[in-house]
Design a protein around this motif. Structure first.
Motif, PDB file in Angstrom:
ATOM      1  N   ILE A 116       0.835  -1.222   0.000  1.00 17.74           N
ATOM      2  CA  ILE A 116       0.000   0.000   0.000  1.00 17.74           C
ATOM      3  C   ILE A 116       0.863   1.264   0.000  1.00 17.74           C
ATOM      4  O   ILE A 116       0.355   2.358   0.244  1.00 17.74           O
ATOM      5  N   GLY A 117       2.145   1.099  -0.274  1.00 18.33           N
ATOM      6  CA  GLY A 117       2.973   2.293  -0.456  1.00 18.33           C
ATOM      7  C   GLY A 117       4.155   2.374   0.493  1.00 18.33           C
ATOM      8  O   GLY A 117       4.275   1.578   1.427  1.00 18.33           O
ATOM      9  N   PRO A 118       5.044   3.342   0.235  1.00 21.29           N
ATOM     10  CA  PRO A 118       6.235   3.490   1.082  1.00 21.29           C
ATOM     11  C   PRO A 118       5.879   4.056   2.455  1.00 21.29           C
ATOM     12  O   PRO A 118       4.870   4.751   2.621  1.00 21.29           O
ATOM     13  N   ILE A 119       6.720   3.740   3.430  1.00 24.96           N
ATOM     14  CA  ILE A 119       6.488   4.208   4.811  1.00 24.96           C
ATOM     15  C   ILE A 119       6.351   5.728   4.841  1.00 24.96           C
ATOM     16  O   ILE A 119       5.552   6.287   5.604  1.00 24.96           O
ATOM     17  N   SER A 120       7.097   6.420   3.971  1.00 22.71           N
ATOM     18  CA  SER A 120       7.092   7.889   3.980  1.00 22.71           C
ATOM     19  C   SER A 120       5.723   8.477   3.639  1.00 22.71           C
ATOM     20  O   SER A 120       5.460   9.648   3.887  1.00 22.71           O
ATOM     21  N   ASP A 121       4.824   7.673   3.059  1.00 17.68           N
ATOM     22  CA  ASP A 121       3.472   8.165   2.743  1.00 17.68           C
ATOM     23  C   ASP A 121       2.561   8.186   3.967  1.00 17.68           C
ATOM     24  O   ASP A 121       1.394   8.598   3.863  1.00 17.68           O
ATOM     25  N   PHE A 122       3.079   7.725   5.097  1.00 14.48           N
ATOM     26  CA  PHE A 122       2.240   7.643   6.297  1.00 14.48           C
ATOM     27  C   PHE A 122       2.837   8.515   7.404  1.00 14.48           C
ATOM     28  O   PHE A 122       3.807   8.123   8.069  1.00 14.48           O
ATOM     29  N   PRO A 123       2.284   9.730   7.602  1.00 17.35           N
ATOM     30  CA  PRO A 123       2.817  10.623   8.635  1.00 17.35           C
ATOM     31  C   PRO A 123       2.611  10.021  10.028  1.00 17.35           C
ATOM     32  O   PRO A 123       1.579   9.404  10.291  1.00 17.35           O
ATOM     33  N   GLN A 124       3.601  10.202  10.890  1.00 19.80           N
ATOM     34  CA  GLN A 124       3.530   9.588  12.229  1.00 19.80           C
ATOM     35  C   GLN A 124       2.358  10.158  13.038  1.00 19.80           C
ATOM     36  O   GLN A 124       2.142  11.371  13.087  1.00 19.80           O
ATOM     37  N   GLY A 125       1.609   9.267  13.674  1.00 20.11           N
ATOM     38  CA  GLY A 125       0.531   9.670  14.590  1.00 20.11           C
ATOM     39  C   GLY A 125      -0.762  10.066  13.907  1.00 20.11           C
ATOM     40  O   GLY A 125      -1.718  10.445  14.586  1.00 20.11           O
ATOM     41  N   LYS A 126      -0.835   9.981  12.580  1.00 22.45           N
ATOM     42  CA  LYS A 126      -2.076  10.378  11.884  1.00 22.45           C
ATOM     43  C   LYS A 126      -2.599   9.192  11.079  1.00 22.45           C
ATOM     44  O   LYS A 126      -1.817   8.455  10.464  1.00 22.45           O
ATOM     45  N   TYR A 127      -3.898   9.071  11.066  1.00 25.13           N
ATOM     46  CA  TYR A 127      -4.490   7.993  10.270  1.00 25.13           C
ATOM     47  C   TYR A 127      -4.575   8.390   8.803  1.00 25.13           C
ATOM     48  O   TYR A 127      -4.872   9.541   8.463  1.00 25.13           O
ATOM     49  N   VAL A 128      -4.303   7.431   7.947  1.00 24.53           N
ATOM     50  CA  VAL A 128      -4.480   7.576   6.503  1.00 24.53           C
ATOM     51  C   VAL A 128      -5.487   6.509   6.075  1.00 24.53           C
ATOM     52  O   VAL A 128      -5.381   5.345   6.494  1.00 24.53           O
ATOM     53  N   ASP A 181      -8.057  15.183   4.772  1.00 21.26           N
ATOM     54  CA  ASP A 181      -7.186  16.089   4.026  1.00 21.26           C
ATOM     55  C   ASP A 181      -7.218  15.662   2.560  1.00 21.26           C
ATOM     56  O   ASP A 181      -6.227  15.146   2.023  1.00 21.26           O
ATOM     57  N   ASN A 182      -8.376  15.883   1.920  1.00 21.85           N
ATOM     58  CA  ASN A 182      -8.566  15.372   0.557  1.00 21.85           C
ATOM     59  C   ASN A 182      -7.568  15.924  -0.449  1.00 21.85           C
ATOM     60  O   ASN A 182      -7.248  15.279  -1.442  1.00 21.85           O
ATOM     61  N   LYS A 183      -7.058  17.162  -0.160  1.00 20.37           N
ATOM     62  CA  LYS A 183      -6.129  17.801  -1.123  1.00 20.37           C
ATOM     63  C   LYS A 183      -4.865  16.965  -1.324  1.00 20.37           C
ATOM     64  O   LYS A 183      -4.253  16.982  -2.371  1.00 20.37           O
ATOM     65  N   ASN A 184      -4.485  16.244  -0.282  1.00 22.30           N
ATOM     66  CA  ASN A 184      -3.240  15.465  -0.367  1.00 22.30           C
ATOM     67  C   ASN A 184      -3.481  13.985  -0.649  1.00 22.30           C
ATOM     68  O   ASN A 184      -2.659  13.142  -0.294  1.00 22.30           O
ATOM     69  N   THR A 185      -4.605  13.692  -1.273  1.00 23.62           N
ATOM     70  CA  THR A 185      -4.883  12.292  -1.655  1.00 23.62           C
ATOM     71  C   THR A 185      -3.819  11.812  -2.646  1.00 23.62           C
ATOM     72  O   THR A 185      -3.412  12.549  -3.543  1.00 23.62           O
ATOM     73  N   ARG A 186      -3.388  10.579  -2.442  1.00 24.84           N
ATOM     74  CA  ARG A 186      -2.343  10.022  -3.308  1.00 24.84           C
ATOM     75  C   ARG A 186      -2.872   8.747  -3.979  1.00 24.84           C
ATOM     76  O   ARG A 186      -3.598   7.972  -3.345  1.00 24.84           O
ATOM     77  N   GLN A 187      -2.484   8.571  -5.224  1.00 24.20           N
ATOM     78  CA  GLN A 187      -2.914   7.383  -5.964  1.00 24.20           C
ATOM     79  C   GLN A 187      -1.683   6.611  -6.419  1.00 24.20           C
ATOM     80  O   GLN A 187      -0.815   7.170  -7.091  1.00 24.20           O
ATOM     81  N   LEU A 188      -1.574   5.341  -6.018  1.00 25.21           N
ATOM     82  CA  LEU A 188      -0.443   4.509  -6.434  1.00 25.21           C
ATOM     83  C   LEU A 188      -1.008   3.210  -6.991  1.00 25.21           C
ATOM     84  O   LEU A 188      -1.503   2.385  -6.235  1.00 25.21           O
ATOM     85  N   ALA A 189      -0.967   3.081  -8.299  1.00 29.23           N
ATOM     86  CA  ALA A 189      -1.573   1.911  -8.963  1.00 29.23           C
ATOM     87  C   ALA A 189      -3.014   1.761  -8.481  1.00 29.23           C
ATOM     88  O   ALA A 189      -3.805   2.684  -8.629  1.00 29.23           O
ATOM     89  N   ASP A 190      -3.360   0.618  -7.876  1.00 31.89           N
ATOM     90  CA  ASP A 190      -4.753   0.426  -7.435  1.00 31.89           C
ATOM     91  C   ASP A 190      -4.969   0.917  -6.001  1.00 31.89           C
ATOM     92  O   ASP A 190      -6.043   0.732  -5.440  1.00 31.89           O
ATOM     93  N   VAL A 191      -3.953   1.553  -5.414  1.00 29.55           N
ATOM     94  CA  VAL A 191      -4.047   1.992  -4.012  1.00 29.55           C
ATOM     95  C   VAL A 191      -4.346   3.486  -3.953  1.00 29.55           C
ATOM     96  O   VAL A 191      -3.731   4.285  -4.656  1.00 29.55           O
TER      97      VAL A 191
END
Ligand code: FES
Length: 284
Positions: A116-128, A181-191
Motif C-alpha cells: 500500500i505504499g512506502p512508509i514515507s506516505d504515512f505521517p507519524q501519529g495520523k491515520y491515513v 485532508d482530501n487535497k493530499n490524496t495520493r494514488q499509487l496503482a490500485d491503491v
C-alpha cells in the motif's frame, strides 16, 4: 441426519457424531432387512369338534417341521432394491447441491499481502485511509479499506496500526470521526491514500456504533473492537497482510496490547461465554 445437518452449521464435532449415529442406524436397518428366518407354514389342525364327536377318530397331532428359510425372498429383494435405488438418486441430487452450497466457503479464500505504499506516505501519529484491490483480476468488488497509522519506531522497527473499516456489529463501513485532508490524496496503482487531519475515533453510520482511535468499541451495538490487519515491511514499503479479529486493545500506538483472535464475522463474540456459540469460523 438431523444431528449431522445441524453439525455442519454448528460444529464439526457434532457433524462427526451425527455421521456416526447415521452410519450405526443405517447399518442396523440394513441388517434387519437382510436377516431373519421364516417358518414353514404348518398344516392347520382341524378345530375341536363339538360335544358328541368323541366317537370320531381324532387325527394324530401334526409335528411342526422347520423348513430351511429362504434367505432373500423376492419381496425383500424388491424392497431393498427400491430403497437402494431411491437412496442413489437422492444422493446424486443432494451431493452436488450440498457441495455447491458448502464448498465455496472453504476454497480460494483469504487474500495475498498487498503493497500500500512506502512508509514515507504515512505521517507519524495520523491515520491515513487506504483502499486497495485485494484481487485486481476481480476488479472493484475486491476493494478493501483500512485506517493506517504510523506509530513510529518500536525496537528499531516501524510500528503500524492497521484497522479494518468493517463494523463489528453488522459489517457496515465505519467512517473516521474527523475531517479528511482530501487535497493530499495520493494514488499509487490500485491503491488510494487519503490522509485525515485529526480524528476522535471511528463511527458507524448504520446503527451508531462508536469506536476509539485504537478501534475499541465505546458505544452502540457492536460486540467487540474493530478487526485489524497484520502487516510487514519490505524494501521500505508497507504490505497489508491477513485480517484478524480483536476483542479489545489495552494501551495505544506502538505500545498497545492487542487481544487478537481468529477472524470472525461481524456480530460474533470472540471471547467470553457468548463465543461458544461460534465454535468454527470458515475461512473468509
Ligand atoms: S453495522 Fe455498525 S452499528 Fe450496526
Amino acid at each position: 441426519m438431523v444431528v449431522l445437518l445441524v453439525g455442519l452449521i454448528v460444529s464439526w464435532y457434532v457433524a462427526g457424531l451425527g455421521a456416526l449415529i447415521a452410519l450405526a442406524f443405517g447399518f442396523l436397518w440394513v441388517r434387519d432387512l437382510t436377516t431373519g428366518t421364516s417358518l414353514a407354514h404348518a398344516p392347520e389342525v382341524e378345530p375341536e369338534r363339538a360335544a358328541g364327536a368323541a366317537q370320531v377318530p381324532v387325527p394324530a397331532p401334526v409335528e411342526l417341521v422347520e423348513l430351511p428359510s429362504e434367505r432373500y425372498p423376492r419381496s425383500k429383494f424388491l424392497e431393498i432394491s427400491t430403497l437402494g435405488l431411491g437412496g442413489v438418486i437422492g444422493g446424486l441430487v443432494t451431493a452436488p447441491a450440498l457441495g455447491f452450497m458448502v464448498a465455496p466457503a472453504f476454497l480460494k479464500q483469504g487474500q495475498k499481502d498487498h503493497d500500500i505504499g512506502p512508509i514515507s506516505d504515512f505521517p507519524q501519529g495520523k491515520y491515513v485511509i487506504a483502499t486497495w484491490m485485494s484481487d485486481p483480476s476481480q476488479g472493484e468488488v475486491s476493494r478493501r479499506t483500512a485506517f493506517v497509522r504510523y506509530n513510529g519506531q518500536l525496537r528499531n522497527l516501524p510500528s503500524f496500526t492497521i484497522i479494518s473499516n468493517h463494523c463489528a456489529h453488522l459489517g457496515c463501513p465505519v467512517q473516521p470521526n474527523g475531517p479528511l485532508d482530501n487535497k493530499n490524496t495520493r494514488q499509487l496503482a490500485d491503491v488510494t491514500l487519503i490522509p485525515t487531519v485529526s480524528i476522535a475515533g471511528f463511527g458507524c453510520p448504520c446503527h451508531g456504533g462508536q469506536y476509539d482511535t485504537e478501534g475499541n468499541r465505546t458505544a452502540g451495538p457492536p460486540v467487540r473492537a474493530l478487526d485489524r490487519y497484520s502487516f510487514s515491511i519490505r524494501n521500505g514499503h508497507v504490505f497489508v497482510g491477513k485480517p484478524f479479529s480483536v476483542s479489545h486493545v489495552d494501551g495505544t500506538g506502538a505500545n498497545a496490547e492487542i487481544h487478537k483472535w481468529t477472524l470472525s464475522f461481524p456480530g460474533e463474540h470472540v471471547n467470553g461465554l457468548e463465543s461458544w456459540l461460534y465454535p468454527i469460523q470458515p475461512p473468509h
